[in-house]
Design an enzyme around this catalytic site. Structure first.
Site, PDB file in Angstrom:
ATOM      1  N   GLU A   8       1.016  -1.136   0.070  1.00  0.00           N
ATOM      2  CA  GLU A   8       0.120  -0.079  -0.038  1.00  0.00           C
ATOM      3  C   GLU A   8       0.810   1.219  -0.092  1.00  0.00           C
ATOM      4  OE1 GLU A   8      -0.339  -2.591   2.054  1.00  0.00           O
ATOM      5  OE2 GLU A   8      -2.473  -3.074   2.448  1.00  0.00           O
TER       6      GLU A   8
ATOM      7  N   PRO B  66      11.433 -15.239   1.515  1.00  0.00           N
ATOM      8  CA  PRO B  66      10.271 -15.464   2.429  1.00  0.00           C
ATOM      9  C   PRO B  66       9.405 -14.054   2.705  1.00  0.00           C
ATOM     10  CG  PRO B  66      12.338 -15.378   3.776  1.00  0.00           C
ATOM     11  CD  PRO B  66      12.730 -15.514   2.226  1.00  0.00           C
TER      12      PRO B  66
ATOM     13  N   ASN C 100       1.764  -9.738  -5.302  1.00  0.00           N
ATOM     14  CA  ASN C 100       1.755  -8.756  -6.589  1.00  0.00           C
ATOM     15  C   ASN C 100       2.860  -9.073  -7.551  1.00  0.00           C
ATOM     16  OD1 ASN C 100       1.695  -6.629  -8.157  1.00  0.00           O
ATOM     17  ND2 ASN C 100       2.486  -5.167  -7.019  1.00  0.00           N
ATOM     18  N   PRO C 101       2.172  -9.605  -8.792  1.00  0.00           N
ATOM     19  CA  PRO C 101       3.323  -9.820  -9.794  1.00  0.00           C
ATOM     20  C   PRO C 101       3.672  -8.905 -10.662  1.00  0.00           C
ATOM     21  CG  PRO C 101       1.008 -10.262 -10.677  1.00  0.00           C
ATOM     22  CD  PRO C 101       0.837  -9.746  -9.093  1.00  0.00           C
TER      23      PRO C 101
END
Length: 434
Positions: free
Chosen positions: A68, A271, A338-339
């Site tokens: 965000e 991770p 998110n890609p």
């Protein structure tokens, strides 16, 4: 339009946090001991300022966590270019560390105070924002109410409302309407998001798209990039990014299954939470793989199968090292990560079936052939092996992925266009005061 009165539930919430303020302070202290809060900046979480307020009109932007906060960078740049100072708040340590590195001159960072009425009021008293923006779905009742009482416009930008969240809000429709009606404008990411906000009582909803499509690619330390490329050499390499518990074992199993086919394979695991580094290494050991942790100075030399990149803010480095990226959170109920960033950095994308957090972009990537869904460790291993052995195919996927993102760009420009009337009012107010 006049906002409806506060419901009994909202009044009880406000009163409870007035009375329960000492308990909230105790929670903060506990979180600080656990490393979840920055002890040196803990007063900011109680609304006590850590910086002086810049002179002139001020825009307050809030992004709770990493994604965000980073989505706001284009708006931050746009407001500074228009001559305004920007206060950026976040709620997590990781977001504070990352956004702090990317803020331009003219912007300052603070931690968002918890939603206790006195702390929020203290925060607003000091910063006196002329306009406030909150990203995605951070609707904190006392913050919304305090801004509305003071006549400070609050806009929800990059608004997202999942079906699950909608059902939760819908159980208290009058409370939802009482809050959403106090938001000046809801700028939703998609048509579905916009419809959910409108059904819950938000009176002014429009669709601006997803700001993340316009985000700049993550930065990189050029020296580290050159060094790691030299260490890795010509080894086939792929990245498993933002993995969650359960996924690390699948990644390790996939690598183990590929050992005969690709004996020199390097798997880089990043991770989602860096503190899980040892847990990831244990997954590698369980299937006979050799691993090392970046946080302890480990390097991906030839004797390492699985490189655990348990550091913060270096995804831009690892995305640039590999032609293939598996996005975590998609084999669990987390809803996917998110890609967009790895696609922008020319990687072919693999993901699991659970991508509801970014359903629109994954659908576009899958349809265009820029991404491929895998259901389990066996399918993951097969896809990794095929794509690393067929570089023209993975390169074509990366190219298709970039093309698939282009129609979704422009959210920053559309959002700034909605902000322009508020900006004009801020300028008029400033001129009248001076």
């Amino acid at each position: 339009m006049k906002a409806p009165p506060l419901t009994i539930a909202l009044q009880a919430y406000r009163y409870g946090l007035y009375v329960g303020e000492p308990a909230v302070a105790g929670l903060l202290a506990w979180r600080s001991r656990k490393g979840k809060e920055d002890p040196g900046r803990l007063p900011e979480r109680r609304g006590l300022p850590g910086r002086a307020r810049p002179a002139g009109p001020l825009v307050w932007m809030h992004g709770a966590s990493v994604g965000e906060a980073l989505s706001l960078v284009g708006l931050i740049d746009g407001m500074i270019a228009r001559g305004f100072s920007v206060l950026v708040t976040t709620g997590t340590r990781s977001a504070a560390e990352l956004i702090g590195r990317r803020l331009p001159a003219g912007a300052v960072h603070q931690y968002m105070p918890l939603d206790a009425p006195r702390w929020i009021e203290r925060f607003i008293d000091h910063w006196q924002p002329d306009l406030s923006l909150v990203a995605e779905s951070e609707i904190w009742p006392n913050t919304v109410i305090a801004l509305h009482q003071r006549g400070i416009p609050l806009l929800l930008v990059n608004g997202r409302m999942s079906e699950r969240s909608f059902k939760g809000w819908a159980r208290s429709p009058r409370t939802a309407e009482a809050l959403l009606s106090r938001i000046a404008i809801c700028l939703a990411q998609t048509k579905d998001d916009a419809e959910r906000f409108a059904r819950l009582g938000a009176p002014r909803v429009s669709i601006a798209g997803n700001l993340k499509y316009d985000s700049a690619v993550p930065p990189v330390d050029g020296q580290q990039l050159a060094y790691l490329r030299d260490v890795i050499g010509d080894r086939p390499v792929w990245v498993a990014a933002s993995t969650h518990p359960g996924e690390d074992a699948m990644v390790a199993e996939a690598h183990a299954a590929l050992k005969a086919q690709l004996p020199n394979l390097l798997t880089i695991v990043v991770p989602r939470h860096p503190q899980r580094g040892e847990e990831v290494a244990a997954c590698a050991s369980a299937v006979g793989l050799r691993s090392t942790l970046r946080s302890r100075g480990g390097r991906p030399h030839g004797g390492v199968d699985l490189y655990v990149a348990d550091t913060l803010g270096e995804l831009g480095l690892f995305y640039r090292l590999a032609p293939l990226v598996f996005l975590g959170g998609s084999m669990t109920t987390r809803g996917g990560q998110n890609p967009i960033e790895p696609t922008r950095l020319d990687a072919a994308i693999l993901h699991g079936p659970n991508v509801q957090n970014f359903a629109q972009v994954y659908h576009a990537l899958d349809e265009a052939g820029g991404a491929l869904m895998v259901a389990d460790a066996k399918e993951l291993a097969a896809a990794v092996g095929d794509l690393l052995l067929d570089r023209p195919r993975s390169g074509a996927m990366a190219k298709a992925g970039n093309a698939a993102l282009q129609p979704f760009e422009g959210a920053v420009e559309r959002t700034l266009a909605v902000l322009d009337p508020f900006i004009a009012q801020m300028k008029l107010t400033a001129m009248a005061v001076s």
